[in-house]
Every structure is written in structure tokens, then in C-alpha cells.
Scaffold this active site. Structure first.
Site, PDB file in Angstrom:
ATOM      1  N   ASP A   1       2.144  -7.277  17.717  1.00 42.89           N
ATOM      2  CA  ASP A   1       2.762  -6.583  16.587  1.00 42.89           C
ATOM      3  C   ASP A   1       4.110  -7.233  16.279  1.00 42.89           C
ATOM      4  OD1 ASP A   1       2.312  -3.412  15.357  1.00 42.89           O
ATOM      5  OD2 ASP A   1       4.214  -4.456  14.987  1.00 42.89           O
TER       6      ASP A   1
ATOM      7  N   ILE B   1       1.117 -12.123  13.091  1.00 46.91           N
ATOM      8  CA  ILE B   1      -0.261 -12.619  12.946  1.00 46.91           C
ATOM      9  C   ILE B   1      -0.336 -13.851  12.045  1.00 46.91           C
ATOM     10  CG2 ILE B   1      -1.508 -10.480  13.490  1.00 46.91           C
ATOM     11  CD1 ILE B   1      -1.768 -10.065  10.389  1.00 46.91           C
TER      12      ILE B   1
ATOM     13  N   THR C   1      -9.690  -0.432   3.924  1.00 42.68           N
ATOM     14  CA  THR C   1      -9.436   0.812   3.212  1.00 42.68           C
ATOM     15  C   THR C   1     -10.435   1.022   2.075  1.00 42.68           C
ATOM     16  OG1 THR C   1      -7.837   1.836   1.721  1.00 42.68           O
ATOM     17  CG2 THR C   1      -7.744  -0.530   1.864  1.00 42.68           C
ATOM     18  N   ASP C   2     -10.626   2.287   1.697  1.00 42.00           N
ATOM     19  CA  ASP C   2     -11.475   2.581   0.534  1.00 42.00           C
ATOM     20  C   ASP C   2     -10.816   2.140  -0.775  1.00 42.00           C
ATOM     21  OD1 ASP C   2      -9.465   4.496   0.541  1.00 42.00           O
ATOM     22  OD2 ASP C   2     -10.809   6.231   0.518  1.00 42.00           O
ATOM     23  N   GLU C   3      -9.514   1.832  -0.725  1.00 44.82           N
ATOM     24  CA  GLU C   3      -8.815   1.454  -1.964  1.00 44.82           C
ATOM     25  C   GLU C   3      -9.308   0.127  -2.542  1.00 44.82           C
ATOM     26  OE1 GLU C   3      -4.603   2.011  -2.061  1.00 44.82           O
ATOM     27  OE2 GLU C   3      -4.683   3.757  -0.769  1.00 44.82           O
TER      28      GLU C   3
ATOM     29  N   TYR D   1      -1.328  -3.939  -2.919  1.00 44.75           N
ATOM     30  CA  TYR D   1      -1.810  -3.595  -1.572  1.00 44.75           C
ATOM     31  C   TYR D   1      -3.329  -3.696  -1.507  1.00 44.75           C
ATOM     32  CZ  TYR D   1      -3.654  -0.621   2.134  1.00 44.75           C
ATOM     33  OH  TYR D   1      -4.395  -0.140   3.185  1.00 44.75           O
TER      34      TYR D   1
ATOM     35  N   LYS E   1      -5.842  -6.271   0.558  1.00 49.04           N
ATOM     36  CA  LYS E   1      -6.839  -5.827   1.534  1.00 49.04           C
ATOM     37  C   LYS E   1      -8.240  -6.297   1.112  1.00 49.04           C
ATOM     38  CE  LYS E   1      -6.405  -3.613   4.730  1.00 49.04           C
ATOM     39  NZ  LYS E   1      -6.069  -3.967   6.157  1.00 49.04           N
TER      40      LYS E   1
ATOM     41  N   PHE F   1       2.547  10.168   2.265  1.00 46.25           N
ATOM     42  CA  PHE F   1       2.612  11.463   1.572  1.00 46.25           C
ATOM     43  C   PHE F   1       2.837  12.668   2.497  1.00 46.25           C
ATOM     44  CE2 PHE F   1       0.091  15.011  -0.529  1.00 46.25           C
ATOM     45  CZ  PHE F   1       1.100  15.355  -1.406  1.00 46.25           C
TER      46      PHE F   1
HETATM   47  P1  NAD Z   1       1.389   0.983   9.421  1.00 51.83           P
HETATM   48  O1  NAD Z   1       2.180   0.420   8.302  1.00 51.83           O
HETATM   49  O2  NAD Z   1       1.763   2.303  10.007  1.00 51.83           O
HETATM   50  O3  NAD Z   1       1.374  -0.069  10.627  1.00 51.83           O
HETATM   51  C1  NAD Z   1       1.188  -1.437  10.448  1.00 51.83           C
HETATM   52  C2  NAD Z   1       1.559  -2.172  11.735  1.00 51.83           C
HETATM   53  O4  NAD Z   1       1.286  -3.564  11.538  1.00 51.83           O
HETATM   54  C3  NAD Z   1       3.037  -2.044  12.091  1.00 51.83           C
HETATM   55  O5  NAD Z   1       3.182  -1.795  13.475  1.00 51.83           O
HETATM   56  C4  NAD Z   1       3.604  -3.406  11.727  1.00 51.83           C
HETATM   57  O6  NAD Z   1       4.730  -3.782  12.520  1.00 51.83           O
HETATM   58  C5  NAD Z   1       2.414  -4.316  11.957  1.00 51.83           C
HETATM   59  N1  NAD Z   1       2.474  -5.556  11.171  1.00 51.83           N
HETATM   60  C6  NAD Z   1       2.656  -5.670   9.824  1.00 51.83           C
HETATM   61  N2  NAD Z   1       2.672  -6.972   9.464  1.00 51.83           N
HETATM   62  C7  NAD Z   1       2.471  -7.682  10.609  1.00 51.83           C
HETATM   63  C8  NAD Z   1       2.378  -9.069  10.890  1.00 51.83           C
HETATM   64  N3  NAD Z   1       2.527 -10.003   9.925  1.00 51.83           N
HETATM   65  N4  NAD Z   1       2.136  -9.453  12.157  1.00 51.83           N
HETATM   66  C9  NAD Z   1       2.006  -8.529  13.153  1.00 51.83           C
HETATM   67  N5  NAD Z   1       2.115  -7.210  12.946  1.00 51.83           N
HETATM   68  C10 NAD Z   1       2.337  -6.787  11.690  1.00 51.83           C
HETATM   69  O7  NAD Z   1      -0.114   0.983   8.912  1.00 51.83           O
HETATM   70  P2  NAD Z   1      -1.321   2.006   9.227  1.00 51.83           P
HETATM   71  O8  NAD Z   1      -1.266   3.132   8.277  1.00 51.83           O
HETATM   72  O9  NAD Z   1      -1.386   2.247  10.672  1.00 51.83           O
HETATM   73  O10 NAD Z   1      -2.560   1.093   8.797  1.00 51.83           O
HETATM   74  C11 NAD Z   1      -3.209   0.247   9.740  1.00 51.83           C
HETATM   75  C12 NAD Z   1      -4.395  -0.430   9.084  1.00 51.83           C
HETATM   76  O11 NAD Z   1      -5.298   0.549   8.602  1.00 51.83           O
HETATM   77  C13 NAD Z   1      -4.039  -1.292   7.879  1.00 51.83           C
HETATM   78  O12 NAD Z   1      -4.834  -2.456   7.922  1.00 51.83           O
HETATM   79  C14 NAD Z   1      -4.384  -0.418   6.682  1.00 51.83           C
HETATM   80  O13 NAD Z   1      -4.723  -1.216   5.572  1.00 51.83           O
HETATM   81  C15 NAD Z   1      -5.589   0.327   7.219  1.00 51.83           C
HETATM   82  N6  NAD Z   1      -5.856   1.654   6.623  1.00 51.83           N
HETATM   83  C16 NAD Z   1      -4.872   2.603   6.587  1.00 51.83           C
HETATM   84  C17 NAD Z   1      -5.157   3.876   6.090  1.00 51.83           C
HETATM   85  C18 NAD Z   1      -4.111   4.961   6.064  1.00 51.83           C
HETATM   86  O14 NAD Z   1      -4.377   6.046   5.557  1.00 51.83           O
HETATM   87  N7  NAD Z   1      -2.918   4.760   6.616  1.00 51.83           N
HETATM   88  C19 NAD Z   1      -6.439   4.154   5.625  1.00 51.83           C
HETATM   89  C20 NAD Z   1      -7.427   3.155   5.663  1.00 51.83           C
HETATM   90  C21 NAD Z   1      -7.118   1.915   6.182  1.00 51.83           C
HETATM   91  O1  TDX Z   2       6.018  11.316  -2.096  1.00 48.85           O
HETATM   92  C1  TDX Z   2       4.845  11.148  -2.442  1.00 48.85           C
HETATM   93  N1  TDX Z   2       4.299  11.973  -3.383  1.00 48.85           N
HETATM   94  C2  TDX Z   2       3.010  11.861  -3.816  1.00 48.85           C
HETATM   95  O2  TDX Z   2       2.572  12.635  -4.674  1.00 48.85           O
HETATM   96  C3  TDX Z   2       4.007  10.107  -1.874  1.00 48.85           C
HETATM   97  C4  TDX Z   2       4.559   9.173  -0.832  1.00 48.85           C
HETATM   98  C5  TDX Z   2       2.705  10.012  -2.307  1.00 48.85           C
HETATM   99  N2  TDX Z   2       2.206  10.846  -3.261  1.00 48.85           N
HETATM  100  C6  TDX Z   2       0.796  10.741  -3.664  1.00 48.85           C
HETATM  101  C7  TDX Z   2       0.283   9.361  -3.961  1.00 48.85           C
HETATM  102  C8  TDX Z   2      -1.166   9.420  -3.516  1.00 48.85           C
HETATM  103  O3  TDX Z   2      -1.976   9.938  -4.555  1.00 48.85           O
HETATM  104  O4  TDX Z   2       0.033  11.178  -2.531  1.00 48.85           O
HETATM  105  C9  TDX Z   2      -1.163  10.413  -2.368  1.00 48.85           C
HETATM  106  C10 TDX Z   2      -1.147   9.750  -1.006  1.00 48.85           C
HETATM  107  O5  TDX Z   2      -0.128   8.770  -1.014  1.00 48.85           O
HETATM  108  P1  TDX Z   2       0.087   7.748   0.208  1.00 48.85           P
HETATM  109  O6  TDX Z   2       0.344   8.510   1.457  1.00 48.85           O
HETATM  110  O7  TDX Z   2       1.077   6.728  -0.218  1.00 48.85           O
HETATM  111  O8  TDX Z   2      -1.381   7.136   0.376  1.00 48.85           O
HETATM  112  P2  TDX Z   2      -2.325   6.251  -0.585  1.00 48.85           P
HETATM  113  O9  TDX Z   2      -1.585   5.593  -1.663  1.00 48.85           O
HETATM  114  O10 TDX Z   2      -3.488   7.128  -0.965  1.00 48.85           O
HETATM  115  O11 TDX Z   2      -2.800   5.130   0.476  1.00 48.85           O
HETATM  116  C11 TDX Z   2      -3.133   5.495   1.830  1.00 48.85           C
HETATM  117  O12 TDX Z   2      -4.521   5.584   2.017  1.00 48.85           O
HETATM  118  C12 TDX Z   2      -5.246   4.388   2.007  1.00 48.85           C
HETATM  119  C13 TDX Z   2      -2.526   4.519   2.836  1.00 48.85           C
HETATM  120  O13 TDX Z   2      -1.122   4.428   2.644  1.00 48.85           O
HETATM  121  C14 TDX Z   2      -3.181   3.178   2.758  1.00 48.85           C
HETATM  122  O14 TDX Z   2      -2.684   2.310   3.763  1.00 48.85           O
HETATM  123  C15 TDX Z   2      -4.652   3.359   2.948  1.00 48.85           C
HETATM  124  O15 TDX Z   2      -5.305   2.149   2.775  1.00 48.85           O
END
Ligand code: NAD
Ligand code: TDX
Length: 329
Positions: A31, A56, A118-120, A145, A149, A185
Site C-alpha cells: 500500500d 503499485i 465496481t458496478d460504476e 473514476y 476502473k 457518503f
Molecule cells: P480506499 O480509497 O478506502 O482505499 C484505497 C487504498 O489503496 C488506500 O489504502 C490507498 O493508500 C491505496 N492506494 C491507492 N493508490 C495506490 C497506489 N498507487 N499504490 C499502492 N496503494 C495505493 O478505497 P476502497 O473504498 O477500499 O476501495 C477499494 C477497491 O474497491 C477499489 O479498487 C475500488 O474501486 C473498489 N470498490 C469500492 C467500492 C466502495 O463502495 N468503496 C465499491 C466497489 C468497488
Molecule cells: O456528501 C455527500 N452527499 C451525497 O449526497 C456525498 C459524499 C455523497 N453523496 C451522494 C453521491 C452518491 O449518489 O451519495 C451517493 C454515494 O456517494 P459516494 O459515497 O461518494 O459513493 P459513489 O459515488 O456511489 O461511489 C462508491 O461506490 C462505488 C465508491 O466511492 C466507489 O469507490 C465505488 O466504486
């Protein structure tokens, strides 16, 4: 087992889950500790896990560590849509070049690779429909983003087909749970209430997300690692769809606040309307099902966690809100 991004939200929960349920793995975390990475998240498992502070995109570091790994689970990424709208460059670098760098090392050394996505990548769905994403839905990303992905997914598929890299992929819906960065969020709104700031809802809050507990996501990843078919993609999601307004009102109710104690702020540009994953393949082929069926209970437990762990999130809060001030949200 190499876990990239293991100091972030889902990656760290995956490491905790793995040490608990799969002690057969010797875990190494790679990381870069960006603003989103936090080593203290791994403190409870520090005796069971080797931590490597590295990027990475650094081919030298990646080559050495992939050479000594049998299984690689790739979470590391820039993950926040709003940040990608402000400055896309780190997303292109970490999500695309970083994944490419890992795949090249896998081509040289072999290894079982699982790519977290991600589903995005599929774009969005109409609000009032029963439409769902499936594994063969064409990619149509909306933000830098999700475009980055989508690009990384395409690279994994190409390296699997052309170079025989032993890969599987998964595309999960929105995750929630402990150790999620306060920019996202749900934690943003909880910690706003805890710090006496008003929660912020983008636009009218009609956008719908399929909230999935992080441990259900990680259980699915383990099911794919042990029983998934190489080259295949699996969608992951709870089936629990709610609008942002509904979620915010539930947070306010659970925290004892008035239902309208929040501000509307300008909408996110290009804001995806709705995501919904059809998870039939994961359920029927691999026997996965979510354990956290009761979203309200899962949310209440998450609120309790943020109440009890201010030491973990407080250092990030001020800087995160300052970033939002710049974005006007
Ligand atoms: P996060 O931002 O909380 O964590 C990301 C981690 O990756 C951090 O620890 C960061 O230091 C590390 N990182 C970033 N760039 C790097 C690099 N160049 N080299 C090494 N480490 C690096 O993210 P998260 O929410 O835990 O998401 C993790 C994975 O899951 C991502 O690939 C994201 O696209 C995917 N994902 C997230 C969600 C969600 O709801 N959060 C949903 C679906 C998929
Ligand atoms: O303050 C806020 N108010 C608000 O209304 C924030 C931060 C977000 N939002 C809305 C935007 C989105 O519709 O809430 C929803 C969720 O927002 P995020 O937490 O930023 O998530 P989203 O954009 O849906 O993306 C997340 O899910 C898919 C993760 O951040 C991604 O990493 C993952 O791939």
C-alpha cells in the site's frame, strides 16, 4: 497472498476477514499510504501480516513482491468519484498504470489474480425501472473514476485471454462498514452529526445505491478465489436499494436528530442515477448470499463504530471538509 490497497477501507476489512476466516494464507499488504490509506487500520492484525509501503506503479517493487506471491487480490485504487472530477490524473496513474504494472509482473511470474472493481463501470440505470446490470452489460462509465476502473477491467480481461494470466474479476455495489474514509457518503454524514456540522445531500437526493456490507463483499471475494472460474466476472451486491435521501433520514433517525436536519448542496456533475446488480451468477454458481440482510441494523452498528472510534477518523475530518468546500459540496 498479496493484498494491494490493504490499508484502505475494503482492503483492510479483507485482511481482517482473511486472518479470521482463512488463516491458511500468509498475508502481505502492499500500500502506498495515500490520503486514503491508514496503517493503524491494520494494527489489530499487525502480528499476522507483513506490510510493504510501496506503489503499485513501481515496477521494481511490484515485480519482487508478485514473484513471491501465489495469490494476488488487487484493491489498490483511487476510489472517490468527487476527487476524480476535481483532478483525474492520480486515477489514470494508480488505477490504469498500477493495474498494468501488476499484470506485467503476473505475466512474468504467474500467480492467481483477483481484480476488485465496481458496478460504476456500467454507467447508470433509470430511477424508476426494474433494470439491472449483469456480467455482460456493456461498459459505459460516467466519471473519470469509473472510466479508469473500466480501463483496468479491460486490461485484466485482455491479459487473461492473450497471456493466460489466471484472473477473475468482480464488480461490487456501494460498500459500507467500519474504517470507511470520511469522504464517502455514509461516514461523512455520521461524522458531520458527531462534529456538530449539518449533513450534506447532493441535489434532491433521489439517486439510488445498492448498499452492501463490506464483509459480504469480502466473503464473495473469498468464494470467487476458492471456487470461481478463471477468466470470469462476478457481480456482487446486497439487493438493498435506497435513495440517498432515505439513507440520510435513516442516519438522522438512528442518531436522534430531526429528519430535516441537513443541507441540500449542489449536485455532483454527471451524477449516476441508479445502480443495481443482478447477482444470480454469484449466488447460483458459488453459493454466496449476503449475511447482513438487515441494513438498518448494519447501519446502526456502523454508527456505533464511528462513535467509538473517533481517534481513527477525526484526524482526516477537517482536511476532508476543506476539500469539499473547494468543490462547493
Ligand atoms: P480506499 O480509497 O478506502 O482505499 C484505497 C487504498 O489503496 C488506500 O489504502 C490507498 O493508500 C491505496 N492506494 C491507492 N493508490 C495506490 C497506489 N498507487 N499504490 C499502492 N496503494 C495505493 O478505497 P476502497 O473504498 O477500499 O476501495 C477499494 C477497491 O474497491 C477499489 O479498487 C475500488 O474501486 C473498489 N470498490 C469500492 C467500492 C466502495 O463502495 N468503496 C465499491 C466497489 C468497488
Ligand atoms: O456528501 C455527500 N452527499 C451525497 O449526497 C456525498 C459524499 C455523497 N453523496 C451522494 C453521491 C452518491 O449518489 O451519495 C451517493 C454515494 O456517494 P459516494 O459515497 O461518494 O459513493 P459513489 O459515488 O456511489 O461511489 C462508491 O461506490 C462505488 C465508491 O466511492 C466507489 O469507490 C465505488 O466504486
Amino acid at each position: 497472498m498479496l493484498v494491494t490497497g490493504g490499508a484502505g477501507f475494503i482492503g483492510a476489512n479483507f485482511v481482517h476477514y482473511t486472518t479470521r476466516h482463512h488463516p491458511e494464507y500468509e498475508v502481505v499488504v502492499l500500500d502506498a499510504l495515500t490520503y486514503a490509506g491508514d496503517r493503524t487500520t491494520l494494527a489489530p492484525v499487525q502480528d499476522q501480516v507483513r506490510f510493504v509501503h510501496g506503489d503499485i506503479c513501481d515496477a521494481g517493487v511490484v515485480d519482487g513482491i508478485v514473484a513471491e506471491s501465489d495469490v494476488i487480490v488487487h484493491f489498490a485504487a483511487e476510489s472517490h468519484v468527487d476527487n476524480s472530477l476535481h483532478d483525474p490524473e492520480p486515477f489514470i496513474r494508480s488505477n490504469i498504470i498500477g493495474t498494468f504494472t501488476l499484470l506485467e509482473a503476473l505475466r512474468r511470474h504467474g500467480g492467481r489474480f483477483h481484480h476488485i472493481s465496481t458496478d460504476e463501470v456500467f454507467g447508470d440505470l433509470p430511477l424508476d425501472s426494474a433494470d439491472q446490470f449483469a456480467e455482460d452489460t456493456p461498459y459505459d462509465p460516467s466519471s473519470p473514476y469509473s472510466a479508469s476502473k473500466a480501463s483496468s477491467d479491460m486490461l485484466v480481461r485482455a491479459w487473461a485471454r492473450s497471456f493466460g494470466v489466471q484472473a477473475t474479476l468482480s464488480n461490487c455495489a456501494n460498500n459500507y462498514g467500519s474504517y470507511q474514509h470520511v469522504e464517502k457518503f455514509i461516514p461523512r454524514q455520521i461524522t458531520n452529526v458527531l462534529t456538530g456540522q449539518r449533513p450534506k445531500l447532493y441535489g434532491e437526493g433521489v439517486n439510488v445505491r445498492e448498499w452492501t456490507h463490506v464483509d459480504d463483499h469480502n466473503a464473495a471475494v473469498h468464494a470467487i478465489l476458492s471456487r470461481g472460474r478463471l477468466g470470469e466476472t462476478y457481480l456482487i451486491g446486497s439487493g438493498d436499494e435506497r435513495s440517498n435521501k432515505q439513507i440520510l433520514e435513516l442516519i438522522l433517525e438512528l442518531m436522534g436528530e430531526a429528519p430535516d436536519a441537513y443541507d441540500h448542496v449542489p449536485d455532483r456533475p454527471g451524477h449516476d442515477l441508479r445502480y443495481s446488480n443482478n447477482t444470480t451468477k454469484l449466488r447460483t454458481e458459488l453459493g454466496w448470499a449476503p449475511v447482513y440482510g438487515d441494513f438498518k441494523a448494519g447501519l446502526a452498528a456502523t454508527i456505533d463504530w464511528y462513535r467509538a472510534n473517533e481517534w481513527w477518523w477525526k484526524p482526516q475530518k477537517e482536511a476532508t471538509e476543506a476539500k469539499y468546500q473547494v468543490l462547493g459540496r
